[in-house]
Design an enzyme around this catalytic site. Structure first.
Site, PDB file in Angstrom:
ATOM      1  N   SER A  67      33.313  29.067  41.791  1.00 34.14           N
ATOM      2  CA  SER A  67      33.857  29.421  40.484  1.00 34.14           C
ATOM      3  C   SER A  67      33.049  28.776  39.351  1.00 34.14           C
ATOM      4  CB  SER A  67      35.337  29.024  40.464  1.00 34.14           C
ATOM      5  OG  SER A  67      36.041  29.850  39.604  1.00 34.14           O
TER       6      SER A  67
ATOM      7  N   LYS B 119      28.853  28.468  38.996  1.00 33.32           N
ATOM      8  CA  LYS B 119      27.948  28.636  37.844  1.00 33.32           C
ATOM      9  C   LYS B 119      27.075  27.390  37.762  1.00 33.32           C
ATOM     10  CE  LYS B 119      32.027  30.318  35.172  1.00 33.32           C
ATOM     11  NZ  LYS B 119      32.374  31.618  35.633  1.00 33.32           N
TER      12      LYS B 119
ATOM     13  N   TRP C 149      37.707  39.902  38.537  1.00 34.15           N
ATOM     14  CA  TRP C 149      37.418  39.144  37.302  1.00 34.15           C
ATOM     15  C   TRP C 149      35.968  38.635  37.318  1.00 34.15           C
ATOM     16  CZ3 TRP C 149      38.868  38.719  32.622  1.00 34.15           C
ATOM     17  CH2 TRP C 149      38.843  37.534  31.892  1.00 34.15           C
TER      18      TRP C 149
ATOM     19  N   HIS D 121      39.925  35.068  45.056  1.00 32.63           N
ATOM     20  CA  HIS D 121      39.067  34.015  44.510  1.00 32.63           C
ATOM     21  C   HIS D 121      39.364  32.704  45.246  1.00 32.63           C
ATOM     22  CE1 HIS D 121      36.765  32.363  41.172  1.00 32.63           C
ATOM     23  NE2 HIS D 121      37.678  31.432  40.995  1.00 32.63           N
TER      24      HIS D 121
HETATM   25  C1  GCU Z   1      38.500  31.167  34.936  1.00 30.99           C
HETATM   26  C2  GCU Z   1      37.227  31.577  34.242  1.00 30.99           C
HETATM   27  C3  GCU Z   1      36.089  31.833  35.229  1.00 30.99           C
HETATM   28  C4  GCU Z   1      35.915  30.645  36.149  1.00 30.99           C
HETATM   29  C5  GCU Z   1      37.246  30.263  36.774  1.00 30.99           C
HETATM   30  C6  GCU Z   1      37.221  28.952  37.542  1.00 30.99           C
HETATM   31  O1  GCU Z   1      39.018  32.222  35.678  1.00 30.99           O
HETATM   32  O2  GCU Z   1      37.522  32.722  33.475  1.00 30.99           O
HETATM   33  O3  GCU Z   1      34.872  32.073  34.549  1.00 30.99           O
HETATM   34  O4  GCU Z   1      34.937  30.909  37.113  1.00 30.99           O
HETATM   35  O5  GCU Z   1      38.222  30.072  35.767  1.00 30.99           O
HETATM   36  O6  GCU Z   1      36.280  28.198  37.453  1.00 30.99           O
HETATM   37  O7  GCU Z   1      38.209  28.671  38.193  1.00 30.99           O
END
Ligand code: GCU
Length: 427
Positions: free
Chosen positions: A263, A267, A354, A404
Site C-alpha cells: 500500500s 509506494k 482503488w 487490499h
Molecule cells: C489509502 C490511500 C492509498 C494507500 C492506502 C494505504 O487507501 O488512498 O493510496 O495506498 O490508503 O496505504 O493503506
C-alpha cells in the site's frame, strides 16, 4: 418522499464512513471511461533525443528521470547522516520456527531520531544470507507473536480493532498483523527477514513536518521549498539507513536485499528502490496511486484525491498536477524503469480497484523497453494473467483474488521471484 429519505440516509452514511471508504463512489471504475492519454517515453530525454544504449540510459536519461521524480513527486531527501550509529538492543533465540537468531538493532539517525530494526536470521550454512526488508504499519510487535519483540516507542495510527489509542502500541498489537508476514516461510527458504515500524521514521499525519526525520534534518526557520521531501521520501530514506546497517552486519548479504512494501509502503518500496541502487530487488504490493498505478488513467484513486487526503506524502509541487495529470513530466512506469535492470515485482488484488490493478500491470509493462535496452527481460505477457497466476521475467506481476492485503499467496510468488533472481547468483 421515501426516495428522498433514503437519499438523505445515504448522505449521512457517507459522512460517517471513513474518507477512504466513502471516496470511491466519485471515482472512475469503468475501463471504457479511462481517458485517452499519452505516456512520456522513458527513453526520450528532455531535449528530444532518444537514448540508444545502456550508457545513454545510465548517464543521461536515468539521472534526468530521477530528478523529475524528486522535483515533482516525492521531493528531495538529505544525504545519509554523518552521525549514523548502530546499537545492538537485544539478541536471542527467536520465537519463530526455523529462525536461528533474533537481532534487534537501534539505528540512531540523529540525537532524537532512531529506528528499531528487527532481524530474524535463517538457519543456514551460508556465511551471509539474502534478505527481505519491509516497513510495517503497527510496530515490530505486530508482525509476529514472538514475546521478545520490543514494543514500538513511536507514533502509530489509531486502530480500535488493534487496541491502539493515542497513537501508542498496546499488548493487543502483538502478532496483530502476523497474517501479513510469512516469516517462517521466508526464513525456511534461507532469507533473513528485517522490519522497521514506519512511525519510527516519520509519523504518518499532516503535521507540518515538525517531527520524525523531517524535524531532525530540515533546516529550521526556513520556508519549506516545494520540492522538499514528503513522508514517502522520508520512509524511503529510512529504508536506506536500514540498508546502511545491513551492510555492516556480517550475517546478511547486503548486495542481495529485497525491499518490499504494501500500500503506501509499497509506494515507498518503489521509491526506495528507484533512488537507492543498492537494493537488489523491489516488491510493490497493492501500491496503487503514487506507486505502481499509472496516474494518467485516473482509474480509482487519482492524483488530485491523494494530494487532498494525504498532502504530506508527496512534495508540494505534486499538488499542481491534480487538476491536470497529463502535465506531469513522468508517469509511474518511469518509477519502475528506474529500478532496471534490477528485478521488480508488482502485485495487485482483484477487489482492490482503488489501486487500479490494470494500471499497476501497465506500469510494469511500459517499463519493459528500459529493461530490454539494458539486456534484461521484461514481463513475459502482454495482458494481465489470470487471477493468482504469477508471470515472471526480470519484471514480475500477479493479481491475487481478493481484497487490499498481503497474503500467503503473495509471499509464495515473491519468494519464487526472489529465488530466481537472488539465489541464482550467490556471492
Ligand atoms: C489509502 C490511500 C492509498 C494507500 C492506502 C494505504 O487507501 O488512498 O493510496 O495506498 O490508503 O496505504 O493503506
Amino acid at each position: 418522499m421515501q426516495a428522498k429519505r433514503f437519499r438523505r440516509l445515504a448522505v449521512i452514511a457517507a459522512l460517517v464512513q471513513p474518507a477512504s471508504a466513502r471516496a470511491p463512489r466519485q471515482f472512475n471504475y469503468d475501463e471504457s471511461a479511462v481517458p485517452a492519454y499519452e505516456l512520456p517515453d522513458p527513453l526520450v530525454c528532455a531535449d528530444g533525443s532518444r537514448v540508444k544504449d545502456a550508457a545513454g540510459w545510465r548517464t543521461r536519461r536515468r539521472p534526468e528521470i530521477l530528478e523529475l521524480f524528486r522535483e515533482h513527486v516525492y521531493g528531495r531527501a538529505p544525504a545519509a547522516p554523518s552521525e549514523l550509529r548502530f546499537e545492538l538492543l537485544e539478541e536471542g533465540e527467536p520465537g519463530v520456527e526455523g529462525s536461528a537468531v533474533r537481532r534487534q538493532v537501534r539505528i540512531h539517525l540523529a540525537s532524537d531520531v532512531s529506528l528499531d530494526l528487527l532481524v530474524y536470521l535463517p538457519r543456514t550454512t551460508a556465511d551471509a544470507s539474502p534478505a527481505f526488508l519491509a516497513l510495517n504499519f503497527y510496530g515490530n510487535t505486530s508482525v509476529h507473536r514472538d514475546p521478545e519483540i520490543l514494543p514500538s516507542r513511536s507514533w502509530m495510527g489509531d486502530n480500535a480493532d488493534l487496541g491502539i489509542v493515542d497513537h501508542r502500541a498496546t499488548a493487543a498489537t502483538r502478532g496483530a498483523r502476523a497474517h501479513r508476514w510469512a516469516i517462517e516461510e521466508i526464513v525456511a527458504r534461507g532469507y533473513a527477514f528485517c522490519t522497521v515500524h514506519y512511525g519510527d521514521i516519520d509519523p504518518d499525519h499532516d503535521d507540518g513536518f515538525q517531527n520524525g526525520v523531517h524535524g531532525a534534518f530540515d533546516p529550521s526557520g526556513e520556508e519549506r521549498p516545494p520540492d522538499a521531501w514528503g513522508s514517502i521520501g522520508a520512509w524511503a530514506f529510512g529504508l536506506s539507513r536500514c540498508l546502511d546497517y545491513l551492510e555492516q552486519d556480517d550475517d546478511v548479504d547486503a548486495e542481495r536485499v529485497a525491499v518490499m512494501g504494501h500500500s503506501r509502503l509499497g509506494k515507498t518500496a518503489l521509491w526506495a528502490g528507484a533512488r537507492d541502487e543498492r537494493f537488489a530487488l523491489v516488491i510493490s504490493n497493492n501500491s496503487g496511486c503514487g506507486g505502481a498505478a499509472l496516474s494518467r488513467r485516473e482509474f480509482g484513486e487519482t492524483v488530485a484525491r491523494i494530494n487532498e487526503v494525504f498532502p504530506h506524502w508527496f512534495c508540494g509541487n505534486f499538488r499542481a498536477y491534480g487538476p491536470n495529470v497529463n502535465r506531469l513530466p513522468v508517469d509511474q512506469h518511469m518509477l519502475v524503469a528506474l529500478i532496471a535492470p534490477r528485478p521488480a515485482y508488482v502485485a495487485s488484488a482483484t477487489q482492490d480497484r482503488w489501486a487500479d490493478p490494470r494500471g499497476e500491470f501497465l506500469s510494469a509493462k511500459h517499463a519493459q523497453p528500459v529493461y530490454e535496452l539494458l539486456g534484461a527481460s521484461g514481463l513475459p505477457m502482454g495482458e494481465p494473467p489470470s487471477p493468482n497466476v504469477s508471470v515472471q521475467g526480470t519484471l514480475g506481476y500477479h493479481v491475487r483474488e481478493g481484497k487490499h492485503d498481503v497474503t500467503e499467496l503473495d509471499w509464495a510468488h515473491y519468494l519464487d521471484f526472489a529465488d530466481r533472481h537472488l539465489l541464482a547468483t550467490p556471492k
